[in-house]
Design an enzyme around this catalytic site. Structure first.
Site, mmCIF file in Angstrom:
data_model
loop_
_atom_site.group_PDB
_atom_site.id
_atom_site.type_symbol
_atom_site.label_atom_id
_atom_site.label_comp_id
_atom_site.label_asym_id
_atom_site.label_seq_id
_atom_site.Cartn_x
_atom_site.Cartn_y
_atom_site.Cartn_z
ATOM 1 N N TYR A 1 0.736 -1.114 -0.123
ATOM 2 C CA TYR A 1 -0.170 0.094 -0.040
ATOM 3 C C TYR A 1 0.876 1.263 0.184
ATOM 4 C CZ TYR A 1 -3.316 3.563 1.292
ATOM 5 O OH TYR A 1 -4.018 4.806 1.308
ATOM 6 N N LYS B 1 0.861 4.183 -2.986
ATOM 7 C CA LYS B 1 0.814 5.526 -2.686
ATOM 8 C C LYS B 1 1.789 6.396 -2.933
ATOM 9 C CE LYS B 1 -3.536 5.458 -2.033
ATOM 10 N NZ LYS B 1 -4.509 5.666 -3.067
#
Length: 145
Positions: A49, A53
Site C-alpha cells: 500500500y 501511494k
C-alpha cells in the site's frame, strides 16, 4: 494493490489528459495519494500500500512535468487516517488502532471524508493556478512530528 493504485490511476489520468490535449483545453487533475506514500506507518505491515501511494505521488510529479506545456496541472492530496467503512472494520479487528491512530497526529483525532472537500476544490480551481506537481498532505500533522 499496484494494479489499482498505480496502473489504474495512470491509465485514468492518461485518458483524461488525451481528451484535454485533443480539445486544446487544459485543466487540473487531482490524484489521491496518502500520507503513507511519504512515511512508513508505525505498527502496520503495509509495504505494498505504502509503495503504491508513493508511486501515485511520484506519478503526479512526472505527469505534471510532461503535461504542463499543455496547460494541464497535476497534483495529489495525501490524506491521513480517515474514518470510513473500511477503517470501521479494522477497528473491530484491531481495537487498539481506534486509540493509537488519533494519538499519532497533532490534532489527536481521526479525519472524515468531508474534510478533504476544500483541498480538492482548491486544487481543481483557479485558486491553485500556479500549483502543479505538488502533494497537499492533509494528515492532522501526522508527518510533521
Amino acid at each position: 494493490m499496484m494494479a489499482v493504485n498505480v496502473t489504474g490511476v495512470f491509465m485514468t489520468a492518461q485518458a483524461v489528459a488525451r481528451q484535454m490535449i485533443k480539445r486544446k483545453q487544459g485543466g487540473s487533475l487531482v490524484l489521491i495519494g496518502s500520507m503513507s506514500g511519504t512515511v512508513a506507518n508505525r505498527g502496520l505491515i503495509c509495504p505494498a500500500y505504502n509503495a503504491s501511494k508513493a508511486g501515485v505521488i511520484q506519478l503526479a510529479r512526472n505527469l505534471a512535468a510532461e503535461w504542463g506545456e499543455h496547460g494541464i496541472r497535476v497534483n495529489t492530496i495525501s490524506p491521513g487516517y480517515i474514518v470510513t467503512a473500511m477503517t470501521a472494520g479494522l477497528f473491530d479487528a484491531f481495537p487498539e488502532r481506534r486509540k493509537d491512530w488519533p494519538n499519532a497526529n497533532m490534532l489527536g483525532r481521526l479525519s472524515y471524508p468531508n474534510e478533504y472537500r476544500g483541498a480538492a476544490v482548491f486544487l481543481l480551481s483557479d485558486a491553485s493556478s500556479f500549483m502543479t506537481g505538488a502533494d497537499l498532505r492533509v494528515d492532522g500533522g501526522h508527518c510533521a512530528w
